[in-house]
Structures are given as C-alpha cells and as structure tokens.
Design a protein around this motif. Sequence first.
Motif: not given
Length: 219
Positions: A59-64, A67-74, A163-166, A211-216
Amino acid sequence: MPEPDEIRILLADDHALVRRGVRLILDGEPGLRVVAEAGDGAEAIAMARSHAVDLAVLDIAMPRMTGLQAARELAALQPQLRILMLTMYDNEQYFFQALKAGACGYVLKSVADRDLLAACRAAMRGEPFLYPGAVTALIRNYLDRVRQGQETPDQILTAREEEVLKLVAEGQSSKDIAETLFISVKTVQRHRANLLRKLGLRDRLDLTRYAIRAGLIEP
C-alpha cells in the motif's frame, strides 16, 4: 506451505480488513500464496528479510514508513524482488514516484478484484502493469510538464532527510525523531535546517504541506 512453483507474496497494508480481502483474492488463485503480512513499510522490510518472497504488494500510504519508501529500500536490498503498489490514489504524482522507487506495477484498490491477479502475473514476467486507461493520461500529463519546464530533479532529498521530513510532518518532536531513527537531537536539527534550505520553506507547517504533496503522509 507454498509449493515449489508458487509465487510467494509479501502483502503490506495498514488496514487489517483490506489485507484480509486482498489475501483472499491472491490465495484463491492457483500458483499465488501470501507468505507474509505487514502493517507498515518498516515491518514489510523486516518481513522481506525473514521470509523468502518473490513479490511484494505494498500500500502507498502507511504509518512509520510509506509503501514508496519501503519500495526503495526493498529494491536496493533485493533487486530480484518484484514490487507492486496497491493504492486508492488515481494520481500521476504517486505513479511516477512508484516507478522511481522500483515498482513495476500500480493497481487501484477500487478494481483490485479485477486487476490484481493480472498485475501479479505481469510482474513475475518482468512486465509493467498499469490500470486500464491510465497510460495515455499519464504520458500526456508528464510531457506537458516537461514542455513547460515543470519537471523537478528525481531526488532532491537524501533518504535520511526524507525520513526526518515524514516524522516532522507527523508532528513528532526532535527528541522523538532522534529516538526513532537512532540519531542525536543535534543531527535531527541539522537535517531539519537542511530540509528548509533545500526546499525553500520556512517552518513545520510548510514541511507538512510538502510531505503531503510528496505522498509521504496522508492529508
């Protein structure tokens, strides 16, 4: 136990009911099997480390961690892993970010029962998947922005700054952020100052809007 030829799937969504519905779709298809579930991006990464998986549905919008951040890491951790984004957002900004993050498909939750299985099959064949009707509109929008000079650099923030921005946008204090990321308060403050300078912003409210515009984070 999954069969040797089954596609092993990691499913991440912060809503348990959504996960249950998506799992029913996936497990009901021969050759597909959900072997791990996660409620946020950070948990998804942990699950990918501890389970053998071929495909991640995020999912794209998740706490902590989104999904976009996780996708980059994965994508960096396991380049062979296929990644699909599952989202309620029919939004070209999220779509382009998903591609840049390493996803090979973008499926709308509203039509997941129709498109998700096809997207999984396409991903495992190494083919991209877009929901029907999106391609022309997305390409037209992108080309319009290019012609008007509105395209921004692919990555103006470092992964740590993002990460800090989020966390700032979610209302966490510098002390809370330091504890979450295992860094010093002074380092958090330096990152915050760099964010304001790089983005040309003034305060926390501006950072939250960005952060909202960037989808974080979700609006």
